[in-house]
Motif scaffolding. Structure first.
Motif, PDB file in Angstrom:
ATOM      1  N   LEU A 228       1.167   5.399   1.217  1.00  0.00           N
ATOM      2  CA  LEU A 228       0.518   6.363   2.108  1.00  0.00           C
ATOM      3  C   LEU A 228       0.660   7.510   1.358  1.00  0.00           C
ATOM      4  CD1 LEU A 228      -0.367   7.398   5.044  1.00  0.00           C
ATOM      5  CD2 LEU A 228       2.158   7.929   5.506  1.00  0.00           C
TER       6      LEU A 228
ATOM      7  N   TYR B 282      -3.818   5.360   3.475  1.00  0.00           N
ATOM      8  CA  TYR B 282      -3.117   4.438   2.736  1.00  0.00           C
ATOM      9  C   TYR B 282      -4.043   3.854   1.791  1.00  0.00           C
ATOM     10  CZ  TYR B 282       1.023   3.873   6.209  1.00  0.00           C
ATOM     11  OH  TYR B 282       1.862   4.114   6.733  1.00  0.00           O
TER      12      TYR B 282
ATOM     13  N   MET C  24      -7.415   4.113   5.950  1.00  0.00           N
ATOM     14  CA  MET C  24      -7.810   4.173   4.810  1.00  0.00           C
ATOM     15  C   MET C  24      -9.178   4.535   4.396  1.00  0.00           C
ATOM     16  SD  MET C  24      -6.332   0.108   4.121  1.00  0.00           S
ATOM     17  CE  MET C  24      -6.375   0.026   2.283  1.00  0.00           C
TER      18      MET C  24
ATOM     19  N   GLU D 295       4.692   0.855   1.438  1.00  0.00           N
ATOM     20  CA  GLU D 295       4.777   0.213   2.598  1.00  0.00           C
ATOM     21  C   GLU D 295       4.137  -1.188   2.530  1.00  0.00           C
ATOM     22  OE1 GLU D 295       4.220   0.459   7.567  1.00  0.00           O
ATOM     23  OE2 GLU D 295       4.000   2.300   6.303  1.00  0.00           O
TER      24      GLU D 295
ATOM     25  N   LEU E  24       0.660  -1.166  -0.125  1.00  0.00           N
ATOM     26  CA  LEU E  24       0.090  -0.066  -0.014  1.00  0.00           C
ATOM     27  C   LEU E  24       0.973   1.416  -0.070  1.00  0.00           C
ATOM     28  CD1 LEU E  24      -2.689  -1.034   2.745  1.00  0.00           C
ATOM     29  CD2 LEU E  24      -2.698  -1.197   0.414  1.00  0.00           C
TER      30      LEU E  24
END
Length: 198
Positions: free
Chosen positions: A48, A58, A153, A129, A46
């Motif tokens: 950020l 995210y 999210m 990440e 994902l």
């Protein structure tokens, strides 16, 4: 379980989850966007978001489809621009997102891949990440790879992202309203899986 499909959705779909109240928000036009996810070795990549809409959330890697691009080309370009990697992306689902007062609906085509080339690299827009897609028996604080951060999210991602991880094609719609702090809060949603019965 079958149900009447929300406006803007079509196909041979089996309801997975729905919720919220009120009428579906009206829209006259759609704009196309993409969102791509890399799933590998019980992990998902994902990013950020560092600026713009969705900052500090995210998400997968994606954005607007440019004139002359196919959906897959746009997804591959955005993945390269935002994470510095290439992947053999496959279509995984479709999400229609509508915000109260918006001039158009966001038609977001979701892609995924289980392999990639290159090294995930931070860009001006996203910081990649890895997150675990499996439940840990240890506390999350002890985990080497943290669990998917649904709390940071988009509202509703916890309904459809597990389907992407499981390799189940889906179609969904989320209607939202923007709060004073700029956060979008889901007011109504519907998600279905694509039926294999033709």
């Amino acid at each position: 379980m079958s149900s009447i499909l929300p406006p803007g959705l079509e196909g041979n779909l089996v309801e997975y989850v729905q919720g919220g109240v009120g009428d579906w928000l009206p829209f006259d036009q759609k704009r196309f966007y993409t969102n791509a996810f890399i799933i590998q070795d019980d992990k998902i990549l994902l990013g950020l978001k560092k600026r713009g809409i969705g900052i500090n959330k995210y998400n997968g890697f994606g954005g607007k489809v440019e004139p002359g691009e196919t959906l897959t080309e746009a997804a591959m370009r955005e993945l390269k621009e935002e994470a510095g990697i290439d992947a053999p992306l496959k279509h995984a689902g479709s999400l229609l997102f509508m915000a109260k007062g918006a001039e158009w609906a966001f038609q977001i085509e979701i892609f995924s891949a289980h392999t990639y080339s290159g090294t995930p690299t931070e860009s001006d827009e996203m910081r990649p990440e890895w997150f675990s897609i499996v439940s840990s028996t240890a506390s999350d604080a002890d985990a080497i790879v943290p669990p998917i951060p649904y709390e940071t999210m988009w509202d509703g991602d916890d309904h459809w992202l597990p389907l992407v991880v499981q390799g189940r094609k889906f179609v969904g719609r989320v209607d939202s309203v923007m709060q004073d702090d700029g956060e979008f809060v889901m007011t109504r949603h519907w998600f279905g899986t694509v039926s294999s019965d033709n």
